[in-house]
Write an enzyme that holds these catalytic residues in place. Structure first.
Site, mmCIF file in Angstrom:
data_model
loop_
_atom_site.group_PDB
_atom_site.id
_atom_site.type_symbol
_atom_site.label_atom_id
_atom_site.label_comp_id
_atom_site.label_asym_id
_atom_site.label_seq_id
_atom_site.Cartn_x
_atom_site.Cartn_y
_atom_site.Cartn_z
ATOM 1 N N TYR A 149 7.655 -13.277 7.295
ATOM 2 C CA TYR A 149 6.397 -13.749 7.873
ATOM 3 C C TYR A 149 5.644 -12.539 8.407
ATOM 4 O O TYR A 149 6.125 -11.404 8.341
ATOM 5 C CB TYR A 149 6.628 -14.800 8.974
ATOM 6 C CG TYR A 149 7.613 -14.403 10.054
ATOM 7 C CD1 TYR A 149 7.235 -13.592 11.122
ATOM 8 C CD2 TYR A 149 8.922 -14.868 10.032
ATOM 9 C CE1 TYR A 149 8.119 -13.238 12.123
ATOM 10 C CE2 TYR A 149 9.830 -14.523 11.025
ATOM 11 C CZ TYR A 149 9.419 -13.708 12.070
ATOM 12 O OH TYR A 149 10.301 -13.362 13.047
ATOM 13 N N HIS A 153 -7.420 2.244 18.278
ATOM 14 C CA HIS A 153 -7.577 0.791 18.469
ATOM 15 C C HIS A 153 -6.718 0.009 17.493
ATOM 16 O O HIS A 153 -6.281 0.541 16.493
ATOM 17 C CB HIS A 153 -9.044 0.400 18.286
ATOM 18 C CG HIS A 153 -9.925 0.950 19.372
ATOM 19 N ND1 HIS A 153 -10.651 2.120 19.217
ATOM 20 C CD2 HIS A 153 -10.166 0.528 20.636
ATOM 21 C CE1 HIS A 153 -11.327 2.374 20.336
ATOM 22 N NE2 HIS A 153 -11.045 1.429 21.211
ATOM 23 N N ASN A 209 -7.321 1.974 26.274
ATOM 24 C CA ASN A 209 -7.416 3.232 27.000
ATOM 25 C C ASN A 209 -6.013 3.777 27.249
ATOM 26 O O ASN A 209 -5.122 3.033 27.648
ATOM 27 C CB ASN A 209 -8.125 3.039 28.322
ATOM 28 C CG ASN A 209 -9.616 2.828 28.160
ATOM 29 O OD1 ASN A 209 -10.263 3.530 27.406
ATOM 30 N ND2 ASN A 209 -10.157 1.841 28.877
ATOM 31 N N LYS A 238 7.388 0.557 21.032
ATOM 32 C CA LYS A 238 7.418 -0.902 21.206
ATOM 33 C C LYS A 238 5.995 -1.416 20.991
ATOM 34 O O LYS A 238 5.065 -0.985 21.659
ATOM 35 C CB LYS A 238 7.915 -1.227 22.617
ATOM 36 C CG LYS A 238 8.452 -2.627 22.800
ATOM 37 C CD LYS A 238 9.837 -2.798 22.188
ATOM 38 C CE LYS A 238 10.473 -4.115 22.585
ATOM 39 N NZ LYS A 238 10.899 -4.122 24.002
ATOM 40 N N HIS A 239 5.832 -2.320 20.050
ATOM 41 C CA HIS A 239 4.515 -2.884 19.749
ATOM 42 C C HIS A 239 3.482 -1.794 19.468
ATOM 43 O O HIS A 239 2.360 -1.822 19.982
ATOM 44 C CB HIS A 239 4.049 -3.804 20.875
ATOM 45 C CG HIS A 239 4.987 -4.940 21.147
ATOM 46 N ND1 HIS A 239 5.283 -5.895 20.183
ATOM 47 C CD2 HIS A 239 5.728 -5.253 22.227
ATOM 48 C CE1 HIS A 239 6.150 -6.756 20.692
ATOM 49 N NE2 HIS A 239 6.442 -6.385 21.925
ATOM 50 N N VAL A 262 -8.080 8.447 -30.412
ATOM 51 C CA VAL A 262 -8.474 7.241 -31.144
ATOM 52 C C VAL A 262 -7.309 6.790 -32.009
ATOM 53 O O VAL A 262 -6.942 7.453 -32.976
ATOM 54 C CB VAL A 262 -9.717 7.504 -32.026
ATOM 55 C CG1 VAL A 262 -10.062 6.255 -32.831
ATOM 56 C CG2 VAL A 262 -10.899 7.919 -31.163
#
Length: 525
Positions: free
Chosen positions: A218, A525, A419, A276-277, A67
C-alpha cells in the site's frame, strides 16, 4: 471472429535472452520466422529455419542497416486488417503476406547513454524501425500479437498451447499496452538525453519514462495503492539497491531510506543518519561507523525507534551488532561485510540494503513532483556552502571548532523539512526541529528534545549548551535566534537576507553570539 492463429512471426531483438527457446517453440508450432541481422544469425546458429527480411521483401538492407524493415511487405503484413475485403485485396495484389506476431526489443539506447558513450554512438543507438514495427503491431492488436519484453514470452506460449496456436484478444491488448509504454519510455529517454546535450533544463515538453520494479502492499496509508518505478538512472540509492534480507519494503520505507542515504552522502568522513518520516532524528560523523552511530543515536534515541539508518561507509560487524539492539526498519549502506550480515541474520524483518556506491550530492540532476493537473520540475538542491562562502556579521568571530560545526549543521539542515533548525556540537546533531510553521517553534522543539535526551542519558545539562545552530532560511525576527541562545547555542549559521537582518544581528551581538551568513537557502518541502 475466431482468434487469429500465429503462422508467421517477425523477430528482431537486441536482448536475446530466452530467444532461442521461444523460437524453437514457434517453429514446433509450424510458425514461419522472419528476421534480420544478429537475430537471424542467432536463429540460424541454433539450427532454426529463418527467412531474412531482405529475401522476404526483395529489397536489400541498406544505409548501414538503417533501412531493413521499413518496407510495405513488412508494414502491410502487420497493419492489414484480416477480414477487410479491400485490405485483403490490396495485400494479395502486392504479394503482402500477413505477419501475426512481432517480437521486437529496441537498440540499447539507455544502456549506451548510461555507459557514457560519445554523442555519435548514442545517435546510432536510436532505433527507428523497431518502434515503427512495435507501434504498427500494437495498433493492429485485433489481429497481431506484439512482444517487447522477454518476460511475456511465456504468456504467449501458454495461450498458443491452450488455443491451438492462437492468442486471445485480452492478451493482445495487454501486450499492446506494454508495447506503447515501452516506445513511450524509449522516446522519453531520447528526448531527455537530447535536452541534456543541448543544456535545455526546461524544454517545451517533457516526457517521463519508468519501469515497474515492484508493486507495494500500500502507499503512505493502507487505503492507498502504490508501486515503485525506476528510471534506469545510475544514481546509487534505494531504487537501485540490492536487498540482502528482510521483508518487502513499504512506500514509507522507500521514501525515508532515500532521504537518509542522500543525507549521509553529503559527508567525506564516516557518517550515520537516523531518519524518521523523512526527517533526521540524529546525524553524526565519527572516527568509525560504530562511533558515528552511537553519537547519532544519542541525539534522539526515542525517535530513533523504528527508524531508518543510513551509513556512508560499508557496514561492519561491531556497528551492525549495536544497531541490532534497536528496532530498526531499514539499514542502507554502500556494502556490508560478512560479520555485519551475520549480526542481522536473526532479525528476519530488518531490511538490509547495499548500493555499491554513494550518490553524488553535487550532481546536477532534476527532480519531479506531481500536483493536480501538472508537475513541478526543478534542479536537485546540490548547493553546498564552503568555509570561504561564510560571511561573519557579528562582533564576535566564530572559533575554529564553531566554524566546523556550523558547516556540519548547515549541511544537515539542507535535509530537514522546513522550517528547519539544527543544533550541533563536534560533528554531532544535538537537537533538530523540523517542519514547523514558525521558525521559533522549530528552535524551541529542538531545544526541548535535547533536554529530554539529556535527562534520559543522566546528563546535568542538555547538549545544546555550547553548541552551534543552523537555520535553513533567514530568521525573520530575532525571537528564533534568541530561543537558540536560551538553549545555550554560541554560534549561528543562516542564509541572511531578511529585511530585519540588522535587528537579528544586533540581538546576536547583545547575546554574545557569533553569526555567519551563507547567502544560500535550503528550503525543503
Amino acid at each position: 471472429m475466431d482468434e487469429p492463429v500465429i503462422r508467421r512471426a517477425l523477430i528482431s531483438v537486441s536482448d536475446k535472452t530466452g530467444l532461442i527457446d521461444f523460437a524453437k517453440f514457434l517453429v514446433a508450432r509450424g510458425v514461419e520466422l522472419l528476421s534480420t541481422g544478429g537475430s537471424a544469425k542467432a536463429l540460424r546458429d541454433a539450427g532454426l529455419p529463418v527467412i531474412e527480411v531482405s529475401d522476404h521483401t526483395g529489397f536489400p538492407e541498406m544505409l548501414d542497416g538503417r533501412v531493413k524493415t521499413l518496407h510495405p511487405k513488412i508494414h502491410g503484413g502487420i497493419l492489414g486488417i484480416r477480414g477487410n475485403a479491400s485490405h485483403e485485396a490490396a495485400m494479395a495484389a502486392h504479394g503482402i503476406a500477413p505477419i501475426d506476431l512481432v517480437v521486437v526489443n529496441l537498440y540499447p539506447f539507455e544502456a549506451t547513454v548510461a555507459k557514457g558513450a560519445p554523442f555519435e554512438d548514442c545517435i546510432e543507438n536510436i532505433d527507428i524501425g523497431g518502434p515503427a514495427l512495435i507501434r504498427a503491431a500494437a495498433k493492429n492488436h485485433d489481429h497481431v500479437a506484439v512482444v517487447v519484453d522477454v518476460a511475456d514470452y511465456q504468456a504467449v506460449r501458454d495461450e498458443m498451447t491452450e488455443t491451438g496456436g492462437a492468442t486471445t484478444k485480452a492478451l493482445r491488448r495487454r501486450l499492446a499496452a506494454t508495447a506503447y509504454a515501452r516506445t513511450g519510455a524509449y522516446d522519453a529517454a531520447i528526448s531527455g538525453w537530447f535536452a541534456g546535450q543541448l543544456g535545455d533544463a526546461f524544454p517545451r515538453r517533457i516526457a517521463v519514462g519508468a519501469e515497474l520494479k515492484q508493486s507495494l502492499r500500500y502507499g503512505e496509508n493502507p487505503h492507498q495503492a502504490a508501486a515503485l518505478y525506476v528510471t534506469g538512472a545510475v544514481r546509487p540509492g534505494v531504487a537501485s539497491a540490492h536487498q540482502l534480507q528482510g521483508k518487502e519494503l513499504s512506500f514509507n520505507n522507500i521514501n525515508d531510506t532515500d532521504a537518509a542515504f542522500e543525507l549521509v552522502a553529503e559527508f567525506d568522513v564516516p557518517a550515520v543518519a537516523i531518519i524518521k518520516h523523512a526527517n533526521p532524528c540524529g546525524v553524526a560523523t565519527g572516527e568509525s561507523m560504530l562511533d558515528a552511530y552511537a553519537k547519532a543515536l544519542s541525539c534522539d534515541p526515542v525517535s530513533a525507534f523504528g527508524g531508518i539508518i543510513a551509513l556512508n561507509r560499508p557496514l561492519d560487524g561491531p556497528t551492525a551488532a549495536e544497531i541490532a539492539k534497536l528496532f530498526t526498519e531499514v539499514v542502507i549502506a554502500p556494502e556490508a561485510d560478512e560479520a555485519a550480515r551475520a549480526a542481522f541474520a536473526a532479525k528476519k524483518n530488518l531490511r538490509l540494503l547495499v548500493t555499491g556506491g554513494l550518490p553524488d550530492p553535487a550532481e546536477k540532476a532534476m527532480t519531479l513532483r506531481s500536483i493536480a493537473g501538472g508537475y513541478l520540475l526543478q534542479s536537485r538542491d546540490s548547493g553546498r556552502v564552503a568555509m570561504a562562502d561564510l560571511k561573519v556579521v557579528t562582533k564576535r568571530q566564530p572559533t575554529e571548532q564553531e566554524l566546523a560545526d556550523l558547516l556540519f549543521a548547515f549541511r544537515v539542515c539542507k535535509h530537514v523539512k522546513s522550517n528547519a533548525i539544527v543544533y550541533a556540537k563536534k560533528g554531532v546533531t544535538v537537537g533538530i526541529g523540523a517542519g514547523q510553521m514558525s521558525r521559533v517553534d522549530s528552535s524551541r522543539i529542538a531545544a526541548w528534545k535535547s533536554r529530554e535526551a539529556a535527562e534520559k542519558a543522566g546528563l546535568t545539562q542538555p547538549e545544546t549548551v555550547g553548541s552551534v545552530v543552523a537555520s535553513d532560511a533567514f530568521f525573520p525576527f530575532a525571537d528564533g535566534l534568541l530561543a537558540a541562545a536560551e538553549a545555550g547555542a554560541t554560534a549561528v549559521i543562516q542564509p541572511g537576507g531578511s529585511m530585519r537582518d540588522a535587528e537579528v544581528i544586533a540581538a546576536a551581538d547583545q547575546a554574545g553570539l557569533a553569526m555567519v551568513f551563507t547567502g544560500m537557502r535550503h528550503f525543503r518541502h
